[in-house]
Design an enzyme around this catalytic site. Sequence first.
Site, PDB file in Angstrom:
ATOM      1  N   SER A  58       0.771  -1.153  -0.104  1.00  0.00           N
ATOM      2  CA  SER A  58       0.036  -0.102   0.139  1.00  0.00           C
ATOM      3  C   SER A  58       0.817   1.242   0.049  1.00  0.00           C
ATOM      4  CB  SER A  58      -1.040   0.146   1.371  1.00  0.00           C
ATOM      5  OG  SER A  58      -0.209   0.123   2.430  1.00  0.00           O
ATOM      6  N   LYS A  59       0.313   2.341   0.115  1.00  0.00           N
ATOM      7  CA  LYS A  59       1.090   3.638   0.030  1.00  0.00           C
ATOM      8  C   LYS A  59       1.995   3.684   1.181  1.00  0.00           C
ATOM      9  CE  LYS A  59      -1.624   6.453  -3.017  1.00  0.00           C
ATOM     10  NZ  LYS A  59      -2.445   7.735  -3.280  1.00  0.00           N
TER      11      LYS A  59
END
Length: 473
Positions: A242-243
């Site tokens: 994920s980010k």
Amino acid sequence: MADEVITRFAPSPTGFLHIGGGRTALFNWLFARHSGGKMLLRIEDTDRERSTDAAIAAILDGLAWLGLGWDGEVIHQFRRAGRHREIAEQLLAAGKAYYCYATPEELDDMRAKARAEGRPPRYDGRWRERAPSEAPPGIQPVIRLKAAQSGETVLDDKVQGCVAWANENLDDLVLLRSDGTPTYMLAVVVDDHDMGVTHIIRGDDHLTNAARQMQIYQALDWQVPVMAHIPLIHGTDGAKLSKRHGALGVDAYRAMGYLPEALRNYLVRLGWSHGDQEFFSMEEMIEAFDLAHVGRSPARFDFAKLENMNGHYMRQMHNADLLAALVAAWPHLPPRDDLPSRLDAEAQKKLLAAMPGLKERAKTLVELRDGATFLFAKRPLALDAQAEGVLEDGGRAHLAVLLARLSALEDWSPSATESVVRDYAEEMNLKLGQVAQPLRAALTGRITSPGIFDVLDVLGRGESLARIKDQAG
């Protein structure tokens, strides 16, 4: 002679080129180059609402920055919609596809019933053998593939091994929507066939698509390309990337100061191995890359490893090459008010002179640039709290003596300035650092910098003495 190997990278332009896409492109590029073949680029822009010109530009720019050039013209899937419709109608005429007039309400009821019975939602084939003359009025049909209902669809995947799907679990997928637009499944198969793609290397999130696409190939009597589904990238905690882990665009890594060659090297080692070797030149990557050594387990993205690899590349680079890389990256790095917006010839000259000391302390181009702020600082320097503390704690008295002695020097060289500072430290029965730190604070405004005698040399006699005088009190 064997057919030429042709791979393809086929991103959807709904955002930037993310790091997983960058690795997929790299694997395709390396496999093609290793085999003496080609990598084609196809923009899968059939989703007109989400596809943007800015995203396409970002993808092309990201690939170029990574050094992954493609062969031939960029192919836009959207522009090939007529060809996709032609193939759907060809399947229809051959009796391998059919018109389906099921209404949205019927499809909703089908899905609800399947869920209630604990079955996966599947189309029940109600129009598979019915004549279009039975169609209700006002319904625009879709075209569905008449898929096999028994037996198995089997894929010999070059990474995942043998994967089999029971055909009874695969329903008759839609090839052409009611508005005449092709579905992703049909468009991908037709494009890959027409482009002559021999090997499809993509993320294993596409593995379930493979079964449906293989059924389309078989209905058309087309040869199915060799397929290799590579595991996705996870974070260090094992969760899907994920980010917060680093699932950013390739452009973000450029802005964070990573070198393209270091990022390439890091990405090739995410899921592929070649003995214990960690560092690869581009030529070594091309020579060694194969699909047999791509693992089946998700790779874990680790920023610390990437930073260390980047730092290694920076230290190994020739100073002039590293300067060139910094100059190229400069417009993409986060701006700072205390640094010039562009590097003119004089600024580059200063940076090149300071590079030996700067690059030993930096792991990214951002750190390299930030370490060089002292070169461009305006007098009197703004001191950080630690530098101020060093000068307040007796440091200014040392500066006053050193100012006089350094001013008397005729030879302004690292060896000459070092001799002056060492002699003074011995006279005062001090460690060298107790004298060097006040000098560093006065010259750079901080307590960390390249070697202090290199700093004196790079700043030059006039600027160095002026900065020392400003702080000597």
